[in-house]
Design a protein around this motif. Structure first.
Motif, PDB file in Angstrom:
ATOM      1  N   ARG A 246     -69.656 -29.518  82.448  1.00  0.00           N
ATOM      2  CA  ARG A 246     -68.537 -28.982  81.684  1.00  0.00           C
ATOM      3  C   ARG A 246     -68.886 -27.580  81.172  1.00  0.00           C
ATOM      4  O   ARG A 246     -70.003 -27.344  80.704  1.00  0.00           O
ATOM      5  CB  ARG A 246     -68.195 -29.906  80.522  1.00  0.00           C
ATOM      6  CG  ARG A 246     -67.709 -31.275  80.961  1.00  0.00           C
ATOM      7  CD  ARG A 246     -67.415 -32.168  79.769  1.00  0.00           C
ATOM      8  NE  ARG A 246     -68.641 -32.481  79.029  1.00  0.00           N
ATOM      9  CZ  ARG A 246     -69.433 -33.507  79.312  1.00  0.00           C
ATOM     10  NH1 ARG A 246     -69.147 -34.306  80.336  1.00  0.00           N
ATOM     11  NH2 ARG A 246     -70.518 -33.734  78.592  1.00  0.00           N
ATOM     12  N   LYS A 248     -67.418 -24.494  78.627  1.00  0.00           N
ATOM     13  CA  LYS A 248     -66.477 -23.955  77.659  1.00  0.00           C
ATOM     14  C   LYS A 248     -66.598 -22.440  77.701  1.00  0.00           C
ATOM     15  O   LYS A 248     -67.618 -21.871  77.282  1.00  0.00           O
ATOM     16  CB  LYS A 248     -66.783 -24.490  76.261  1.00  0.00           C
ATOM     17  CG  LYS A 248     -66.585 -25.992  76.122  1.00  0.00           C
ATOM     18  CD  LYS A 248     -66.869 -26.467  74.705  1.00  0.00           C
ATOM     19  CE  LYS A 248     -66.643 -27.964  74.577  1.00  0.00           C
ATOM     20  NZ  LYS A 248     -66.946 -28.454  73.193  1.00  0.00           N
ATOM     21  N   THR A 269     -59.575 -14.852  75.170  1.00  0.00           N
ATOM     22  CA  THR A 269     -59.111 -16.020  75.905  1.00  0.00           C
ATOM     23  C   THR A 269     -60.233 -17.049  75.969  1.00  0.00           C
ATOM     24  O   THR A 269     -61.419 -16.722  75.829  1.00  0.00           O
ATOM     25  CB  THR A 269     -58.681 -15.645  77.334  1.00  0.00           C
ATOM     26  OG1 THR A 269     -59.786 -15.011  78.006  1.00  0.00           O
ATOM     27  CG2 THR A 269     -57.496 -14.713  77.320  1.00  0.00           C
ATOM     28  N   SER A 271     -61.207 -21.233  77.797  1.00  0.00           N
ATOM     29  CA  SER A 271     -60.817 -22.316  78.701  1.00  0.00           C
ATOM     30  C   SER A 271     -61.931 -23.346  78.758  1.00  0.00           C
ATOM     31  O   SER A 271     -63.079 -23.077  78.369  1.00  0.00           O
ATOM     32  CB  SER A 271     -60.534 -21.783  80.113  1.00  0.00           C
ATOM     33  OG  SER A 271     -61.745 -21.362  80.736  1.00  0.00           O
ATOM     34  N   GLU A 272     -61.588 -24.517  79.234  1.00  0.00           N
ATOM     35  CA  GLU A 272     -62.566 -25.569  79.513  1.00  0.00           C
ATOM     36  C   GLU A 272     -62.469 -25.911  80.983  1.00  0.00           C
ATOM     37  O   GLU A 272     -61.430 -26.366  81.460  1.00  0.00           O
ATOM     38  CB  GLU A 272     -62.318 -26.793  78.631  1.00  0.00           C
ATOM     39  CG  GLU A 272     -62.561 -26.535  77.152  1.00  0.00           C
ATOM     40  CD  GLU A 272     -62.528 -27.811  76.318  1.00  0.00           C
ATOM     41  OE1 GLU A 272     -62.491 -28.904  76.915  1.00  0.00           O
ATOM     42  OE2 GLU A 272     -62.545 -27.705  75.071  1.00  0.00           O
ATOM     43  N   ASP A 273     -63.565 -25.675  81.700  1.00  0.00           N
ATOM     44  CA  ASP A 273     -63.577 -25.862  83.149  1.00  0.00           C
ATOM     45  C   ASP A 273     -64.765 -26.727  83.552  1.00  0.00           C
ATOM     46  O   ASP A 273     -65.473 -27.274  82.698  1.00  0.00           O
ATOM     47  CB  ASP A 273     -63.644 -24.498  83.849  1.00  0.00           C
ATOM     48  CG  ASP A 273     -62.437 -23.631  83.539  1.00  0.00           C
ATOM     49  OD1 ASP A 273     -61.321 -24.018  83.928  1.00  0.00           O
ATOM     50  OD2 ASP A 273     -62.616 -22.570  82.902  1.00  0.00           O
ATOM     51  N   ASP A 310     -65.047 -23.690  88.715  1.00  0.00           N
ATOM     52  CA  ASP A 310     -63.777 -23.233  88.158  1.00  0.00           C
ATOM     53  C   ASP A 310     -64.070 -22.334  86.962  1.00  0.00           C
ATOM     54  O   ASP A 310     -64.928 -22.650  86.129  1.00  0.00           O
ATOM     55  CB  ASP A 310     -62.921 -24.416  87.711  1.00  0.00           C
ATOM     56  CG  ASP A 310     -62.472 -25.279  88.883  1.00  0.00           C
ATOM     57  OD1 ASP A 310     -62.289 -24.717  89.982  1.00  0.00           O
ATOM     58  OD2 ASP A 310     -62.320 -26.505  88.708  1.00  0.00           O
ATOM     59  N   TYR A 311     -63.318 -21.234  86.881  1.00  0.00           N
ATOM     60  CA  TYR A 311     -63.539 -20.264  85.806  1.00  0.00           C
ATOM     61  C   TYR A 311     -62.190 -19.788  85.292  1.00  0.00           C
ATOM     62  O   TYR A 311     -61.421 -19.190  86.032  1.00  0.00           O
ATOM     63  CB  TYR A 311     -64.366 -19.090  86.338  1.00  0.00           C
ATOM     64  CG  TYR A 311     -64.868 -18.136  85.276  1.00  0.00           C
ATOM     65  CD1 TYR A 311     -65.732 -18.581  84.278  1.00  0.00           C
ATOM     66  CD2 TYR A 311     -64.491 -16.799  85.280  1.00  0.00           C
ATOM     67  CE1 TYR A 311     -66.199 -17.713  83.296  1.00  0.00           C
ATOM     68  CE2 TYR A 311     -64.961 -15.921  84.308  1.00  0.00           C
ATOM     69  CZ  TYR A 311     -65.808 -16.384  83.322  1.00  0.00           C
ATOM     70  OH  TYR A 311     -66.261 -15.516  82.354  1.00  0.00           O
ATOM     71  N   PHE A 312     -61.900 -20.101  84.029  1.00  0.00           N
ATOM     72  CA  PHE A 312     -60.598 -19.824  83.434  1.00  0.00           C
ATOM     73  C   PHE A 312     -59.466 -20.357  84.310  1.00  0.00           C
ATOM     74  O   PHE A 312     -58.475 -19.687  84.568  1.00  0.00           O
ATOM     75  CB  PHE A 312     -60.430 -18.331  83.164  1.00  0.00           C
ATOM     76  CG  PHE A 312     -61.252 -17.852  82.002  1.00  0.00           C
ATOM     77  CD1 PHE A 312     -60.809 -18.033  80.693  1.00  0.00           C
ATOM     78  CD2 PHE A 312     -62.486 -17.264  82.201  1.00  0.00           C
ATOM     79  CE1 PHE A 312     -61.575 -17.608  79.620  1.00  0.00           C
ATOM     80  CE2 PHE A 312     -63.256 -16.839  81.131  1.00  0.00           C
ATOM     81  CZ  PHE A 312     -62.813 -17.018  79.829  1.00  0.00           C
ATOM     82  N   GLY A 313     -59.664 -21.604  84.771  1.00  0.00           N
ATOM     83  CA  GLY A 313     -58.632 -22.298  85.524  1.00  0.00           C
ATOM     84  C   GLY A 313     -58.491 -21.893  86.967  1.00  0.00           C
ATOM     85  O   GLY A 313     -57.598 -22.397  87.667  1.00  0.00           O
ATOM     86  N   GLU A 314     -59.372 -21.036  87.458  1.00  0.00           N
ATOM     87  CA  GLU A 314     -59.262 -20.569  88.833  1.00  0.00           C
ATOM     88  C   GLU A 314     -60.520 -20.914  89.614  1.00  0.00           C
ATOM     89  O   GLU A 314     -61.643 -20.668  89.159  1.00  0.00           O
ATOM     90  CB  GLU A 314     -59.025 -19.059  88.861  1.00  0.00           C
ATOM     91  CG  GLU A 314     -58.806 -18.509  90.252  1.00  0.00           C
ATOM     92  CD  GLU A 314     -58.383 -17.052  90.251  1.00  0.00           C
ATOM     93  OE1 GLU A 314     -58.378 -16.421  91.328  1.00  0.00           O
ATOM     94  OE2 GLU A 314     -58.066 -16.536  89.152  1.00  0.00           O
ATOM     95  N   ARG A 315     -60.354 -21.498  90.807  1.00  0.00           N
ATOM     96  CA  ARG A 315     -61.488 -21.845  91.663  1.00  0.00           C
ATOM     97  C   ARG A 315     -62.120 -20.584  92.236  1.00  0.00           C
ATOM     98  O   ARG A 315     -61.454 -19.763  92.847  1.00  0.00           O
ATOM     99  CB  ARG A 315     -61.011 -22.768  92.786  1.00  0.00           C
ATOM    100  CG  ARG A 315     -62.077 -23.194  93.788  1.00  0.00           C
ATOM    101  CD  ARG A 315     -63.219 -23.982  93.154  1.00  0.00           C
ATOM    102  NE  ARG A 315     -62.782 -25.114  92.365  1.00  0.00           N
ATOM    103  CZ  ARG A 315     -62.585 -26.352  92.842  1.00  0.00           C
ATOM    104  NH1 ARG A 315     -62.770 -26.597  94.130  1.00  0.00           N
ATOM    105  NH2 ARG A 315     -62.224 -27.337  92.021  1.00  0.00           N
TER     106      ARG A 315
END
Length: 410
Positions: A246, A248, A269, A271-273, A310-315
């Motif tokens: 995980r 953060k 910004t 995210s949790e990826d 995944d980084y800030f919701g992007e693969r």
């Protein structure tokens, strides 16, 4: 210079599209120093014999590779290990990727206490508790400065990155029958990665600060079998489960301009990826060819093709391939007299073939290792060294690691 700041801001706000146009090679942002293949962890004794750690137990760090080896350790053992690393890099962050350029490789030196642990036996069961640090994410600081004579004007561009990943391990081993031992280890990983890009004009001008950080944690299980084929031959099978680490993520980009407009613009910004870690399978074989000589070979198969970030919701794009890492080594056991006292002095030598997972460029490290130990009664001192060179990328990156272990046994 303001144009440079605007370009840097664009790259900071949109990291994924920019990185997709660049073949970075070994040192993606999340790549560990020296090698992607950090399993199994090697303390000084294992390092000296080529990293062989699946069939031979020298100290409590054996639990981090094959917990079945715990059954062959003394009734109680406390062990610490320290390492000194010398690592060369070429492409990383903004260095040799279009912003900052160098004429050759850049070296980074790090010293650390990377293992503390104990192992003990109770009612036929063997246990281990330890903390290891096999991964560092530091990069050499890179900066560019420009000043003008007869003027207080100064321009600065600076990049920094630091990080680490620690593993907290609890392992249990037990002998089943006269020749078979089994073990299982529970592992919690925790770490942090932080980077910063600063662009600044002083005393009058702008400041652009791009800060990113990741807090990392995850859990995986490892298991091992050790089968003593005869008094001379041992074989082992090791498995490390795949797991999702995980992450953060936090990002802050801040632009200020002084003094006339006193502009201050910030964008934060989070995210949790996840970072999907690969399955690892290990196979080991060792043989005592003579009473004083032991040979060992380990093969480690890593399914890097299953790695995903995944980084800030992007693969993120990571074109990786599965690899097999080979370790081979030898240990010669002898005795000597030091200051009139009889001590055991094992001598070790080894070789490691360590292919990296990237498909482009396809690169690998060839490493020569050596070391020795001094054992007197309940005290153990081990020293190991690794000298390696990379091929395939065209940069011939050099790596070195020197390790010292101190142990106490009952």
């Amino acid at each position: 210079m303001a144009a440079v700041g605007v370009l840097t801001a664009v790259l900071a706000l949109f990291p994924a599209p920019a990185s997709s146009q660049l073949i970075l090679g070994q040192y993606q942002v999340e790549a560990p120093l020296r090698t992607w293949n950090t399993f199994p962890f090697s303390a000084a004794a294992a390092l000296g014999r080529g990293g062989g750690a699946f069939t031979l137990a020298s100290d409590a760090s054996a639990a981090t590779s094959n917990p079945a080896l715990l059954t062959g350790l003394p009734k109680f053992q406390f062990h610490v290990n320290g390492s000194y690393h010398v690592t060369e890099l070429f492409k990383y962050g903004p260095v040799n990727t279009g912003v900052l350029r160098t004429d050759g490789n850049i070296g980074l030196r790090l010293a650390e206490l990377d293992f503390v642990g104990l192992a003990f036996r109770l009612d036929g069961w063997s246990f281990a508790l330890n903390v290891s640090q096999a991964e560092r994410f530091d990069r050499p600081e890179a900066s560019y400065e420009e000043t003008y004579s007869n003027s207080s004007y100064k321009y600065l561009l600076r990049f920094t990155q630091t990080g680490w990943l620690r593993t907290f391990n609890f392992s249990v081993g037990r002998r089943i029958g006269p020749r078979l031992s089994v073990g299982i280890g529970l592992n919690y990983v925790s770490g942090r990665l932080a980077g910063e890009m600063l662009e600044q004009e002083t005393p009058t001008g702008y400041t652009l600060l791009d800060k990113k950080s990741q807090d990392l944690d995850g859990f995986y299980v490892q298991g091992g079998l050790l089968f003593e084929i005869s008094d001379a031959f041992k074989t082992a099978i090791v498995l490390r489960t795949p797991y999702s680490m995980r992450t953060k993520n936090n990002s802050t980009v801040r632009f200020t301009y002084t003094p006339s407009a006193d502009t201050d613009i910030g964008l934060t910004t989070s995210s949790e990826d996840t970072a999907r870690q690969p399955l690892i399978l290990g196979f080991g074989l060792s043989c005592r060819v003579l009473p004083e000589w032991t040979l060992a070979v380990d093969a480690t198969y890593v399914t890097w093709s299953k790695y995903a970030l995944d980084y800030f919701g992007e693969r993120q794009t990571r074109e990786f391939r599965d690899i097999v890492r080979i370790s081979a080594g030898a240990e010669y056991g002898t005795t000597a007299r030091i200051f009139g006292v009889s001590v055991q002095v094992p001598l070790r030598i080894g070789f490691i073939y360590d292919p990296q997972p990237m498909k482009d460029p396809r690169s690998a490290y060839a490493c020569f290792t050596f070391g020795n130990g001094v054992y007197w009664r309940r005290l153990r001192l081990d020293m190991g060294a690794l000298l390696g060179r990379e091929s395939g990328s065209g940069n011939r990156l050099a790596v070195k690691r020197f390790a010292v272990s101190l142990g106490f046994s009952l």
